[in-house]
Design a protein around this motif. Structure first.
Motif, PDB file in Angstrom:
ATOM      1  N   THR A  19      48.218 -21.481  28.429  1.00 13.24           N
ATOM      2  CA  THR A  19      48.847 -20.309  29.038  1.00 13.24           C
ATOM      3  C   THR A  19      48.694 -19.052  28.195  1.00 13.24           C
ATOM      4  N   ALA A  20      48.429 -19.203  26.881  1.00  6.09           N
ATOM      5  CA  ALA A  20      48.289 -18.046  25.996  1.00  6.09           C
ATOM      6  C   ALA A  20      47.461 -18.436  24.788  1.00  6.09           C
ATOM      7  N   PHE A  21      46.920 -17.418  24.120  1.00  4.02           N
ATOM      8  CA  PHE A  21      46.006 -17.636  23.006  1.00  4.02           C
ATOM      9  C   PHE A  21      46.333 -16.688  21.872  1.00  4.02           C
ATOM     10  N   ARG A  22      46.174 -17.158  20.633  1.00  3.47           N
ATOM     11  CA  ARG A  22      46.307 -16.300  19.448  1.00  3.47           C
ATOM     12  C   ARG A  22      44.928 -16.196  18.805  1.00  3.47           C
ATOM     13  N   GLY A  26      45.347 -12.034  14.794  1.00  2.00           N
ATOM     14  CA  GLY A  26      46.787 -12.017  14.990  1.00  2.00           C
ATOM     15  C   GLY A  26      47.241 -11.526  16.351  1.00  2.00           C
ATOM     16  N   ARG A  27      46.295 -11.312  17.260  1.00  2.00           N
ATOM     17  CA  ARG A  27      46.683 -10.869  18.611  1.00  2.00           C
ATOM     18  C   ARG A  27      47.103 -12.067  19.448  1.00  2.00           C
ATOM     19  N   ASP A  28      48.209 -11.920  20.179  1.00  2.00           N
ATOM     20  CA  ASP A  28      48.642 -12.914  21.150  1.00  2.00           C
ATOM     21  C   ASP A  28      48.300 -12.393  22.535  1.00  2.00           C
ATOM     22  N   LEU A  29      47.532 -13.187  23.279  1.00  2.00           N
ATOM     23  CA  LEU A  29      47.058 -12.779  24.598  1.00  2.00           C
ATOM     24  C   LEU A  29      47.523 -13.778  25.643  1.00  2.00           C
ATOM     25  N   ASN A  30      48.089 -13.283  26.747  1.00  2.00           N
ATOM     26  CA  ASN A  30      48.370 -14.201  27.841  1.00  2.00           C
ATOM     27  C   ASN A  30      47.037 -14.556  28.509  1.00  2.00           C
ATOM     28  N   TYR A  31      47.083 -15.435  29.489  1.00  2.00           N
ATOM     29  CA  TYR A  31      45.829 -15.937  30.070  1.00  2.00           C
ATOM     30  C   TYR A  31      44.986 -14.800  30.643  1.00  2.00           C
ATOM     31  N   GLU A  32      45.612 -13.896  31.383  1.00  2.00           N
ATOM     32  CA  GLU A  32      44.858 -12.795  31.997  1.00  2.00           C
ATOM     33  C   GLU A  32      44.282 -11.855  30.939  1.00  2.00           C
ATOM     34  N   GLN A  33      45.056 -11.551  29.912  1.00  2.00           N
ATOM     35  CA  GLN A  33      44.559 -10.696  28.830  1.00  2.00           C
ATOM     36  C   GLN A  33      43.376 -11.372  28.125  1.00  2.00           C
ATOM     37  N   ALA A  34      43.473 -12.680  27.925  1.00  2.00           N
ATOM     38  CA  ALA A  34      42.387 -13.425  27.279  1.00  2.00           C
ATOM     39  C   ALA A  34      41.127 -13.388  28.136  1.00  2.00           C
ATOM     40  N   MET A  35      41.288 -13.544  29.451  1.00  2.00           N
ATOM     41  CA  MET A  35      40.129 -13.491  30.350  1.00  2.00           C
ATOM     42  C   MET A  35      39.441 -12.135  30.237  1.00  2.00           C
ATOM     43  N   THR A  36      40.230 -11.070  30.206  1.00  2.00           N
ATOM     44  CA  THR A  36      39.664  -9.728  30.092  1.00  2.00           C
ATOM     45  C   THR A  36      38.939  -9.556  28.763  1.00  2.00           C
ATOM     46  N   ALA A  37      39.557 -10.023  27.666  1.00  2.00           N
ATOM     47  CA  ALA A  37      38.932  -9.896  26.343  1.00  2.00           C
ATOM     48  C   ALA A  37      37.620 -10.674  26.274  1.00  2.00           C
ATOM     49  N   ILE A  48      34.003 -18.123  30.407  1.00  2.00           N
ATOM     50  CA  ILE A  48      34.771 -18.232  31.646  1.00  2.00           C
ATOM     51  C   ILE A  48      33.902 -18.970  32.653  1.00  2.00           C
ATOM     52  N   PHE A  49      34.494 -19.970  33.301  1.00  2.00           N
ATOM     53  CA  PHE A  49      33.746 -20.668  34.343  1.00  2.00           C
ATOM     54  C   PHE A  49      34.592 -20.717  35.608  1.00  2.00           C
ATOM     55  N   LYS A  50      33.911 -20.860  36.723  1.00  2.00           N
ATOM     56  CA  LYS A  50      34.590 -20.924  38.016  1.00  2.00           C
ATOM     57  C   LYS A  50      34.692 -22.391  38.427  1.00  2.00           C
ATOM     58  N   ASN A  53      37.734 -25.070  42.793  1.00  2.00           N
ATOM     59  CA  ASN A  53      38.728 -24.424  43.647  1.00  2.00           C
ATOM     60  C   ASN A  53      38.505 -22.915  43.749  1.00  2.00           C
ATOM     61  N   GLY A  54      37.466 -22.402  43.083  1.00  2.00           N
ATOM     62  CA  GLY A  54      37.147 -20.986  43.146  1.00  2.00           C
ATOM     63  C   GLY A  54      37.856 -20.134  42.113  1.00  2.00           C
ATOM     64  N   LYS A  55      38.794 -20.729  41.361  1.00  2.00           N
ATOM     65  CA  LYS A  55      39.507 -19.987  40.319  1.00  2.00           C
ATOM     66  C   LYS A  55      38.690 -19.975  39.034  1.00  2.00           C
ATOM     67  N   SER A  56      38.902 -18.938  38.221  1.00  2.00           N
ATOM     68  CA  SER A  56      38.221 -18.834  36.933  1.00  2.00           C
ATOM     69  C   SER A  56      39.089 -19.411  35.830  1.00  2.00           C
ATOM     70  N   TYR A  57      38.449 -20.074  34.877  1.00  2.00           N
ATOM     71  CA  TYR A  57      39.134 -20.728  33.772  1.00  2.00           C
ATOM     72  C   TYR A  57      38.431 -20.414  32.452  1.00  2.00           C
ATOM     73  N   ILE A  58      39.196 -20.504  31.370  1.00  2.00           N
ATOM     74  CA  ILE A  58      38.661 -20.305  30.025  1.00  2.00           C
ATOM     75  C   ILE A  58      38.338 -21.669  29.436  1.00  2.00           C
ATOM     76  N   ARG A  59      37.172 -21.770  28.829  1.00  2.00           N
ATOM     77  CA  ARG A  59      36.832 -23.007  28.112  1.00  2.00           C
ATOM     78  C   ARG A  59      36.022 -22.656  26.880  1.00  2.00           C
ATOM     79  N   GLY A  60      36.053 -23.563  25.912  1.00  2.00           N
ATOM     80  CA  GLY A  60      35.263 -23.389  24.711  1.00  2.00           C
ATOM     81  C   GLY A  60      33.799 -23.636  25.003  1.00  2.00           C
ATOM     82  N   ASP A  61      32.939 -22.967  24.248  1.00  2.00           N
ATOM     83  CA  ASP A  61      31.508 -23.209  24.380  1.00  2.00           C
ATOM     84  C   ASP A  61      31.201 -24.645  23.972  1.00  2.00           C
TER      85      ASP A  61
END
Length: 76
Positions: A19-22, A26-37, A48-50, A53-61
């Motif tokens: 749900t969130a990333f640091r 030292g920046r704390d980003l919610n999911y949407e902020q992380a997607m933008t970054a 980011i992969f789709k 279900n058509g939604k976008s998700y964050i995953r590690g390389d």
């Protein structure tokens, strides 16, 4: 040298979903902020992969090292 930030810790909800990333800066980003970054090229080692279900998700390389998987990062 890559000057982009990396994720060093995560927050999860009750279902274990991220749900969130640091970042290492030292920046704390919610999911949407992380997607933008990530989209803006500010974060290294993730993409980011789709989903089906058509939604976008964050995953590690994919690098063959499960220890740096986003699910394995410490909680904050």
């Amino acid at each position: 040298m890559d000057e982009r930030e990396i994720f060093v810790a995560v927050q999860k909800n009750g279902d274990g979903d991220l749900t969130a990333f640091r970042t290492n800066a030292g920046r704390d980003l919610n999911y949407e902020q992380a997607m933008t970054a990530i989209h803006d090229g500010q974060i290294a080692g993730v993409n980011i992969f789709k989903g089906r279900n058509g939604k976008s998700y964050i995953r590690g390389d994919a690098d063959g090292d499960p220890s740096n998987n986003l699910d394995q990062l410490p909680l904050f």
